[in-house]
Design an enzyme around this catalytic site. Structure first.
Site, PDB file in Angstrom:
ATOM      1  N   HIS A 172     -11.471  -4.458   9.624  1.00  0.00           N
ATOM      2  CA  HIS A 172     -12.012  -4.263   8.275  1.00  0.00           C
ATOM      3  C   HIS A 172     -13.251  -3.369   8.242  1.00  0.00           C
ATOM      4  O   HIS A 172     -13.896  -3.295   7.203  1.00  0.00           O
ATOM      5  CB  HIS A 172     -12.459  -5.607   7.682  1.00  0.00           C
ATOM      6  CG  HIS A 172     -11.371  -6.440   7.091  1.00  0.00           C
ATOM      7  ND1 HIS A 172     -10.415  -7.066   7.830  1.00  0.00           N
ATOM      8  CD2 HIS A 172     -11.095  -6.761   5.797  1.00  0.00           C
ATOM      9  CE1 HIS A 172      -9.615  -7.750   7.028  1.00  0.00           C
ATOM     10  NE2 HIS A 172     -10.002  -7.576   5.794  1.00  0.00           N
TER      11      HIS A 172
ATOM     12  N   GLU B  17       0.820  -1.219   0.000  1.00  0.00           N
ATOM     13  CA  GLU B  17       0.000   0.000   0.000  1.00  0.00           C
ATOM     14  C   GLU B  17       0.848   1.261   0.000  1.00  0.00           C
ATOM     15  O   GLU B  17       0.585   2.202  -0.746  1.00  0.00           O
ATOM     16  CB  GLU B  17      -0.960   0.013   1.196  1.00  0.00           C
ATOM     17  CG  GLU B  17      -2.156  -0.942   1.073  1.00  0.00           C
ATOM     18  CD  GLU B  17      -1.839  -2.380   1.435  1.00  0.00           C
ATOM     19  OE1 GLU B  17      -0.689  -2.665   1.854  1.00  0.00           O
ATOM     20  OE2 GLU B  17      -2.744  -3.233   1.316  1.00  0.00           O
TER      21      GLU B  17
HETATM   22  C1  LIG Z   1      -2.703  -4.583   4.416  1.00  0.00           C
HETATM   23  C2  LIG Z   1      -3.756  -5.364   3.749  1.00  0.00           C
HETATM   24  N1  LIG Z   1      -3.975  -5.190   2.440  1.00  0.00           N
HETATM   25  C3  LIG Z   1      -4.937  -5.893   1.814  1.00  0.00           C
HETATM   26  C4  LIG Z   1      -5.695  -6.804   2.492  1.00  0.00           C
HETATM   27  C5  LIG Z   1      -6.772  -7.602   1.771  1.00  0.00           C
HETATM   28  N2  LIG Z   1      -6.338  -8.989   1.622  1.00  0.00           N
HETATM   29  C6  LIG Z   1      -6.642  -9.895   2.554  1.00  0.00           C
HETATM   30  S1  LIG Z   1      -5.920 -11.339   2.272  1.00  0.00           S
HETATM   31  C7  LIG Z   1      -5.193 -10.803   0.873  1.00  0.00           C
HETATM   32  C8  LIG Z   1      -4.313 -11.719   0.097  1.00  0.00           C
HETATM   33  C9  LIG Z   1      -3.162 -12.165   0.912  1.00  0.00           C
HETATM   34  O1  LIG Z   1      -2.472 -13.172   0.262  1.00  0.00           O
HETATM   35  P1  LIG Z   1      -1.364 -14.033   0.970  1.00  0.00           P
HETATM   36  O2  LIG Z   1      -0.559 -13.178   1.890  1.00  0.00           O
HETATM   37  O3  LIG Z   1      -0.619 -14.750  -0.080  1.00  0.00           O
HETATM   38  O4  LIG Z   1      -2.151 -15.054   1.894  1.00  0.00           O
HETATM   39  P2  LIG Z   1      -3.299 -16.100   1.503  1.00  0.00           P
HETATM   40  O5  LIG Z   1      -4.579 -15.347   1.583  1.00  0.00           O
HETATM   41  O6  LIG Z   1      -3.005 -16.615   0.149  1.00  0.00           O
HETATM   42  O7  LIG Z   1      -3.242 -17.139   2.556  1.00  0.00           O
HETATM   43  C10 LIG Z   1      -5.536  -9.488   0.634  1.00  0.00           C
HETATM   44  C11 LIG Z   1      -5.125  -8.708  -0.533  1.00  0.00           C
HETATM   45  C12 LIG Z   1      -5.454  -6.936   3.869  1.00  0.00           C
HETATM   46  N3  LIG Z   1      -6.183  -7.778   4.624  1.00  0.00           N
HETATM   47  N4  LIG Z   1      -4.483  -6.227   4.477  1.00  0.00           N
END
Ligand SMILES: Cc1ncc(C[n+]2csc(CCOP(=O)(O)OP(=O)(O)O)c2C)c(N)n1
Lengths: 330, 331
Positions: B131, B62
């Site tokens: 959230h 971000e």
């Molecule tokens: C700082 C932040 N940005 C965006 C999000 C929205 N978001 C939640 S999970 C996710 C994907 C995360 O992917 P990863 O770290 O690979 O973990 P996975 O969900 O695949 O287990 C996103 C974009 C968030 N929760 N926090």
């Protein structure tokens, strides 16, 4: 399992235990998906289905005083860490008997007695906390390890880099576990990282790091065990990259436009549970009767947890502002 | 709903694609805006039309990509940066507050940042304490940025173009409960300037001032007040910074009573700012103290009944308005 000479020896009983632990998480989450469609569980629900070997394998390497930090996809970690299934299910229902009194829901499962520190829904948000807990351990001359789970998506956040640097700079007793399932929501690793081997990033900060097959629970357990021994020896932080795959969408809202169903099917065929089951069966170590006993035990426990969650109370509205500060009503 | 009605989500998408078609400098970037189609499906299909070079899927960085949006604006582009939700925008707060908001002034007016940042905000979907918050006021506190809150489908359709035309950084807040709302779209000329507050319902007895996700609740409360013989005026702020005090004061001078409805936490809220302004500038027109309904001082809890109890609801607005008018509150 014992670990003479840093080698992990596994017997059949141990393999069956791992199998059951993974199956327990799988069936629990399948039930959660069903309960979600019935609107008993609400909000976001991120299933761990396909990735069970990572949490189960790593947790095997821990002792009771070691601490765990996880993400919003943490039901499997909570169960593998030994939280009661009743409490986890009640949390999903938002009931006062839940592990966080229902305040957190599926993304915020906490149980400090089990040294399970959540349940963090800000991507990479838990890494600095885990570093801090490891710092506290070091300052208090405790031998305990802190383990922090996160997805490969978290690696793009500044917190990942800041945390690895701090951990290595201060030689902290921490194990970083990257669950590399190839996608951060719909964003494939290939379009989000210039260096796609996560363990190499950790090596560039001077950490001991390696990638393992995250679909192979034995491999995960062995690697995590060796790293925990090294960390407890005072040899500094480590990072374990576990290559895995999530079989379901990112959350229950995901229409999965970003990947092909053939890819999902291919990964499913090498899933952690089916892989271990096939091996046990092929070697004559798991007959249908025993498999059924395991399935039945798991199902009973899940049904009981649903019953418990259903019949539990919700928090009184008059207690809305409980737990904002230490002096609040308990 | 008539045949021409579209959803809030579609209105935003139409506005984005229109802007991208009419100005090559405009591009969209953010997490999952491309292949996934946007976390609230706003940009679904846009990458097919404009390609991955103009609908850019960013990594989870971000601070990095919001900062890059600021830099691209300095370099002559017109970026629309999507941050999934206001809670995650805190990772980019440094770039927004220390760079986007300050560069013009700090450089002695040499540099402008014509940047639009869009993000979701607010509670109602049981997404719990990381959230669901409404932090619009944090941004509205900062000189150098403008804060818009489209709370109707029409505003979702037309405010983006005005934000893009502005020479300074503009943040657009989209309340999560609005995406599925639908309505017919008026002609562009009927959409007031983005800086203007709008009277959504006129009345004589009390001014109900609100914005974003609380507008529909406030209108509902006004309807209920009507049935008790109270004529409430409902004002939608639309722009939280700079505030259109003219429209607010005009209303208060007519009704002599004011109640602000704001999903932010009460302490240090935008509602507090509005009450203070009205107390300072309209004191002699007031027949009752300026008053407010805000969220309770608690991180938003997961269970539905607690989430509801934590955030402003229709019944509370009705009750508070009746009290300000010294009317007995019906049981
Ligand atoms: C700082 C932040 N940005 C965006 C999000 C929205 N978001 C939640 S999970 C996710 C994907 C995360 O992917 P990863 O770290 O690979 O973990 P996975 O969900 O695949 O287990 C996103 C974009 C968030 N929760 N926090």
């Amino acid at each position: 399992m014992n670990t003479d000479n840093n080698k992990v020896h596994m017997d059949i009983a141990h393999l069956k235990l791992l199998f059951k632990k993974m199956l327990r998480i799988r069936r629990f989450e399948e039930k959660c998906a069903e309960l979600y469609t019935q609107e008993k569980i609400r909000g976001f629900l991120h299933l761990y289905i396909g990735e069970e070997a990572v949490a189960v394998g790593v947790m095997q390497a821990l002792s009771t005083n070691d601490a765990v930090f996880a993400t919003y996809r943490e039901h499997g970690h909570a169960l593998a860490r030994g939280l009661s299934m009743n409490k986890v299910m009640a949390e999903m229902f938002g009931k006062v008997t839940g592990s966080s009194r229902g305040r957190g829901g599926s993304m915020h499962i906490f149980d400090v007695e089990k040294r399970f520190y959540g349940g963090n829904a800000i991507v990479a948000g838990a890494l600095p906390l885990a570093v801090g807990l490891a710092l506290a351990n070091k300052m208090q001359k405790k031998q305990d390890v802190v383990v922090c789970f996160f997805g490969e998506g978290a690696v793009a956040e500044g917190e990942f880099h800041e945390s690895l640097n701090l951990a290595q700079l201060w030689q902290l007793p921490i194990l970083f576990v990257c669950e590399n399932n190839g996608y951060a929501m719909g964003t494939a690793l290939a379009i989000s990282e210039s260096e796609q081997h996560i363990f190499r990033k950790a090596q560039s900060y001077g950490l001991k790091a390696q990638a393992v097959d995250g679909m192979n629970v034995v491999e995960v357990e062995s690697a995590a065990t060796q790293y925990c021994i090294s960390i407890k020896n005072g040899d500094g932080p480590c990072l374990l990259e576990c290559n895995t795959y999530r079989f379901r969408g990112h959350s229950m809202f995901d229409t999965q436009l970003y990947r092909e169903s053939e890819e999902i099917e291919e990964w499913k065929s090498k899933g952690p549970i089916i892989k271990l089951r096939r091996w046990l069966e092929a070697n004559g170590k798991l007959d249908p009767a025993e498999l059924k006993t395991i399935e039945d035990q798991v199902e009973d426990e899940i049904n009981q947890s649903v019953e418990f969650a259903q019949s539990s109370e919700v928090e009184n509205v008059s207690d809305l502002c409980f737990g904002v500060y230490a002096e609040s009503k308990n | 709903m008539n045949d021409q009605s579209i959803t809030y989500r579609e209105a935003l998408k139409t506005a984005i694609s229109e802007a991208m078609r009419s100005d090559e400098r405009v591009f969209l970037m953010g997490e999952d805006v491309g292949n996934y189609g946007g976390c609230y499906a706003v940009s679904k299909g846009l990458s097919d039309e404009f390609g991955a070079d103009r609908v850019i899927d960013t990594p989870l960085s971000e601070s990095g990509f919001v900062g890059a949006g600021i830099g691209a604006a300095m370099g002559g582009m017109r970026p629309i940066v999507e941050v999934m939700t206001v809670n995650f925008s805190l990772l980019a707060l440094d770039q927004i507050v220390n760079n986007a908001a300050t560069l013009r002034h700090m450089s002695g007016n040499q540099i402008g940042i014509p940047l639009v940042i869009r993000m979701a905000t607010g509670a109602g979907k049981q997404l719990a304490a990381q959230h669901s918050h409404s932090l619009e006021n944090w941004y509205a506190h900062v000189p150098g940025i403008k804060v818009l809150v489209p709370s109707t489908v029409a505003d979702a359709r037309y405010m983006l173009a005005m934000a893009l035309a502005d020479p300074d950084p503009v943040i657009l807040f989209e309340h999560v409960m609005l995406y599925n709302e639908s309505a017919a779209i008026p002609a562009p000329k009927d959409c007031p300037d983005m800086h203007q507050a709008v009277v959504r319902k006129s009345g004589n007895d009390i001014s109900l001032i609100t914005y974003g996700g609380s507008l529909s609740k406030t209108l509902e409360a006004a309807k209920e007040l009507d049935s008790h013989g109270i004529s409430a005026e409902v004002i939608d702020l639309r722009c939280l910074r700079p505030l259109d005090t003219h429209t607010l004061y005009q209303s208060v001078e007519k009704t002599h009573r004011v109640l602000v409805v704001d999903e932010g936490w009460r302490t240090g809220s935008l509602a507090a700012e509005i009450c203070a302004l009205i107390a300072e500038d309209c004191f002699w027109s007031l027949d009752a103290p300026p008053s407010r309904i805000c969220s309770k001082e608690v991180p938003i809890p997961y269970p539905q009944h607690l989430e509801r109890a934590a955030t402003p609801q229709v019944a509370q607005v009705v009750e508070a308005a009746m009290k300000l008018l010294n009317r007995e509150v019906p049981a």
